[in-house]
Every structure is written in structure tokens, then in C-alpha cells.
Design a protein around this motif. Structure first.
Motif, PDB file in Angstrom:
ATOM      1  N   UNK A  16       0.953  -1.220   0.153  1.00 47.00           N
ATOM      2  CA  UNK A  16      -0.187  -0.079  -0.073  1.00 47.00           C
ATOM      3  C   UNK A  16       0.741   1.228  -0.035  1.00 47.00           C
ATOM      4  N   UNK A  17       1.946   1.160   0.770  1.00 48.10           N
ATOM      5  CA  UNK A  17       2.632   2.273   0.810  1.00 48.10           C
ATOM      6  C   UNK A  17       3.400   2.542  -0.594  1.00 48.10           C
ATOM      7  N   UNK A  18       3.944   1.450  -1.014  1.00 51.46           N
ATOM      8  CA  UNK A  18       4.804   1.490  -2.229  1.00 51.46           C
ATOM      9  C   UNK A  18       3.680   2.054  -3.596  1.00 51.46           C
ATOM     10  N   UNK A  19       2.310   1.818  -3.462  1.00 49.08           N
ATOM     11  CA  UNK A  19       1.346   2.216  -4.439  1.00 49.08           C
ATOM     12  C   UNK A  19       1.116   3.624  -4.210  1.00 49.08           C
ATOM     13  N   UNK A  20       1.149   4.159  -2.722  1.00 48.83           N
ATOM     14  CA  UNK A  20       0.984   5.676  -2.551  1.00 48.83           C
ATOM     15  C   UNK A  20       2.411   6.414  -3.179  1.00 48.83           C
ATOM     16  N   UNK A  21       3.289   5.866  -2.866  1.00 51.96           N
ATOM     17  CA  UNK A  21       4.452   6.526  -3.452  1.00 51.96           C
ATOM     18  C   UNK A  21       4.494   6.563  -5.178  1.00 51.96           C
ATOM     19  N   UNK A  22       4.207   5.429  -5.620  1.00 54.15           N
ATOM     20  CA  UNK A  22       3.860   5.336  -7.157  1.00 54.15           C
ATOM     21  C   UNK A  22       3.161   6.346  -7.583  1.00 54.15           C
ATOM     22  N   UNK A  23       1.818   6.571  -6.859  1.00 52.47           N
ATOM     23  CA  UNK A  23       0.840   7.526  -7.250  1.00 52.47           C
ATOM     24  C   UNK A  23       1.425   9.020  -6.934  1.00 52.47           C
ATOM     25  N   UNK A  24       1.673   9.256  -6.054  1.00 52.69           N
ATOM     26  CA  UNK A  24       1.757  10.816  -5.513  1.00 52.69           C
ATOM     27  C   UNK A  24       3.278  11.258  -5.598  1.00 52.69           C
ATOM     28  N   UNK A  25       4.198  10.399  -5.891  1.00 49.99           N
ATOM     29  CA  UNK A  25       5.586  11.073  -6.000  1.00 49.99           C
ATOM     30  C   UNK A  25       5.975  10.905  -7.350  1.00 49.99           C
ATOM     31  N   UNK A  26       5.147  10.548  -8.382  1.00 47.41           N
ATOM     32  CA  UNK A  26       5.320  10.674  -9.726  1.00 47.41           C
ATOM     33  C   UNK A  26       4.910  12.033 -10.391  1.00 47.41           C
ATOM     34  N   UNK A  27       5.471  12.890 -10.011  1.00 42.84           N
ATOM     35  CA  UNK A  27       5.025  14.283 -10.210  1.00 42.84           C
ATOM     36  C   UNK A  27       5.510  14.841 -11.696  1.00 42.84           C
ATOM     37  N   UNK A  28       4.363  15.191 -12.393  1.00 41.57           N
ATOM     38  CA  UNK A  28       4.576  15.584 -13.835  1.00 41.57           C
ATOM     39  C   UNK A  28       5.043  16.852 -13.900  1.00 41.57           C
ATOM     40  N   UNK A  29       5.848  17.277 -14.564  1.00 38.96           N
ATOM     41  CA  UNK A  29       6.428  18.680 -14.729  1.00 38.96           C
ATOM     42  C   UNK A  29       5.376  19.362 -15.306  1.00 38.96           C
ATOM     43  N   UNK A  30       5.203  20.715 -14.561  1.00 38.78           N
ATOM     44  CA  UNK A  30       4.034  21.514 -15.061  1.00 38.78           C
ATOM     45  C   UNK A  30       4.416  22.914 -14.819  1.00 38.78           C
ATOM     46  N   UNK A  31       3.373  23.711 -15.367  1.00 36.47           N
ATOM     47  CA  UNK A  31       3.260  25.313 -15.195  1.00 36.47           C
ATOM     48  C   UNK A  31       2.623  25.437 -13.779  1.00 36.47           C
ATOM     49  N   UNK A  32       3.061  26.374 -13.021  1.00 33.41           N
ATOM     50  CA  UNK A  32       2.270  26.802 -11.742  1.00 33.41           C
ATOM     51  C   UNK A  32       2.292  28.232 -11.937  1.00 33.41           C
ATOM     52  N   UNK A  33       1.150  28.650 -11.036  1.00 33.31           N
ATOM     53  CA  UNK A  33       1.152  30.258 -11.003  1.00 33.31           C
ATOM     54  C   UNK A  33       1.503  30.519  -9.462  1.00 33.31           C
ATOM     55  N   UNK A  34       2.230  31.444  -9.153  1.00 34.81           N
ATOM     56  CA  UNK A  34       2.600  31.803  -7.745  1.00 34.81           C
ATOM     57  C   UNK A  34       2.410  33.190  -7.773  1.00 34.81           C
ATOM     58  N   UNK A  35       1.462  33.836  -6.882  1.00 35.04           N
ATOM     59  CA  UNK A  35       1.397  35.170  -6.870  1.00 35.04           C
ATOM     60  C   UNK A  35       1.289  35.933  -8.130  1.00 35.04           C
ATOM     61  N   UNK A  36       0.493  35.393  -9.172  1.00 28.03           N
ATOM     62  CA  UNK A  36       0.392  35.976 -10.471  1.00 28.03           C
ATOM     63  C   UNK A  36       1.634  35.871 -11.473  1.00 28.03           C
ATOM     64  N   UNK A  37       2.675  34.912 -10.918  1.00 32.60           N
ATOM     65  CA  UNK A  37       3.753  34.942 -11.991  1.00 32.60           C
ATOM     66  C   UNK A  37       3.950  33.500 -12.129  1.00 32.60           C
ATOM     67  N   UNK A  38       4.072  32.822 -13.716  1.00 32.87           N
ATOM     68  CA  UNK A  38       4.208  31.564 -14.155  1.00 32.87           C
ATOM     69  C   UNK A  38       5.512  31.125 -13.598  1.00 32.87           C
ATOM     70  N   UNK A  39       5.590  30.021 -13.287  1.00 30.49           N
ATOM     71  CA  UNK A  39       6.650  29.259 -13.070  1.00 30.49           C
ATOM     72  C   UNK A  39       6.653  27.747 -13.555  1.00 30.49           C
ATOM     73  N   UNK A  40       7.888  27.106 -13.583  1.00 31.74           N
ATOM     74  CA  UNK A  40       7.621  25.721 -14.158  1.00 31.74           C
ATOM     75  C   UNK A  40       8.279  24.976 -12.903  1.00 31.74           C
ATOM     76  N   UNK A  41       7.312  23.941 -12.537  1.00 36.21           N
ATOM     77  CA  UNK A  41       7.816  22.950 -11.427  1.00 36.21           C
ATOM     78  C   UNK A  41       8.085  21.532 -11.911  1.00 36.21           C
TER      79      UNK A  41
END
Length: 191
Positions: A16-41
Motif C-alpha cells: 500500500x505504501x509503495x502504491x501511494x509512493x508510485x501514485x503521489x511522487x510521480x510528479x509531472x513537470x508542469x506550469x504553476x502560478x505563484x502570486x500572479x507569476x508563471x513558474x515551471x515545477x
């Protein structure tokens, strides 16, 4: 009997823990907006290390508390580490890292830094909260960190998020022997 318990434990808990890791730590690179400015996470990678060290030098007066080898070792540990970077116009402007301990249910923030020209724009706040979100998704109990006793600005940020003081570590920092303040956020109690 012990063997049966061990098999049951691995089947029901570890998987179960391995499944959680696989699910939530597989972060897709994406744009984010922080205080009105675009960044890439993105997840940090080995080629990011020179820029990470550049931020450390800028933040720590020419010093790099962690060297290239330390970051390389951390980034190669895929199962119990998570490192993220923020980019603006292809420039690495902030990063954060944490260690993940399934046994203690602790997410420990090991390193966070924001390039001086990007400080006070909410990047540190965003990154710390992103790690807290990941810790919640992994069903951890707490997020911990150390901060220099002289770094009042960072301490205020962490307290604003909900961290509380949890003792001191004497002579914690290698280069100048400054003490560290331990801080903890109990994420079972904070929504």
C-alpha cells in the motif's frame, strides 16, 4: 508464525505504501502560478545540480552547505527522497528536498532555498506547502525541518504555515557551528 506475520505485513502495508509512493511522487513537470507569476515545477535531476549549487552560493554568502556529491547522492535515492525545482524562463530560481521515512511517518525537509532576487515572492511558501501536501497524500504524521537560529525570516515563514518549535541542535551547521532550531508540523491535526 513470524514468517506469516511478515508476509502479511509486507503484502498489506508495504505494498500500500509503495502504491501511494508510485501514485503521489510521480510528479509531472508542469506550469504553476505563484502570486500572479508563471513558474515551471519539476522533479530535480542530476543536470540541475550546478544551478542548485549556484543558488546555495547566492543564499549562503558564497558557501555551499551541500556539495555536488551530496546532492547527487540524494537525487539518486528515488524511493525515499523527493527534490523539486522551480524555474522561471528556464532559470532555476528555487528548490526543495525532503527525505521520506515510512516507519516514523516523517517527511523531513532537508533543504530549501530561493534565489535572492526571487525571495519574498511566495516561492518558499509554495514549495514547503507542496511537500506538506505530498506528506499528507502519503498518510504521514508530521513534517520536520531544521533552521538556523539566526534565520528569523525562515522561522516566521514556517510558523505561518503551522510549524512549531521542537528543541535545538547545538553546533548543527558545519561551516560556522551555528545552532539549529528543530521545527515540526503535525499534519494529523492541521487541515
Amino acid at each position: 508464525m513470524w514468517k506469516n506475520f511478515k508476509n502479511w505485513f509486507q503484502k498489506n502495508f508495504y505494498n500500500k505504501q509503495a502504491q501511494l509512493r508510485d501514485r503521489y511522487l510521480d510528479i509531472k513537470n508542469h506550469d504553476v502560478e505563484i502570486n500572479g507569476t508563471e513558474y515551471f515545477l519539476a522533479k530535480a535531476m542530476i543536470p540541475d545540480i550546478p544551478e542548485i549549487l549556484g543558488i546555495e552560493r547566492a543564499v549562503y554568502g558564497g558557501q555551499t552547505p551541500w556539495d555536488e556529491r551530496a546532492f547527487r547522492t540524494e537525487l539518486m535515492r528515488k524511493n525515499d527522497r523527493l527534490y523539486l525545482v522551480l524555474r522561471r524562463n528556464d532559470w532555476l530560481v528555487a528548490f526543495i528536498g525532503c527525505s521520506l521515512n515510512d516507519h516514523t511517518r516523517d517527511c523531513h525537509i532537508t533543504n530549501v532555498a530561493v534565489a535572492p532576487t526571487f525571495q519574498n515572492h511566495g516561492l518558499g511558501y509554495f514549495l514547503v506547502n507542496t511537500i506538506i501536501k505530498k506528506a499528507r497524500q502519503l498518510r504521514y504524521d508530521k513534517v520536520t525541518l531544521e533552521v538556523r537560529v539566526s534565520n528569523n525570516h525562515a522561522q516566521k515563514l514556517y510558523r505561518d504555515i503551522g510549524f512549531v518549535d521542537n528543541g535545538y541542535k547545538k553546533d548543527y551547521y558545519f561551516n560556522d557551528r551555528e545552532d539549529a532550531l528543530n521545527m515540526v508540523l503535525d499534519i494529523t491535526k492541521v487541515g
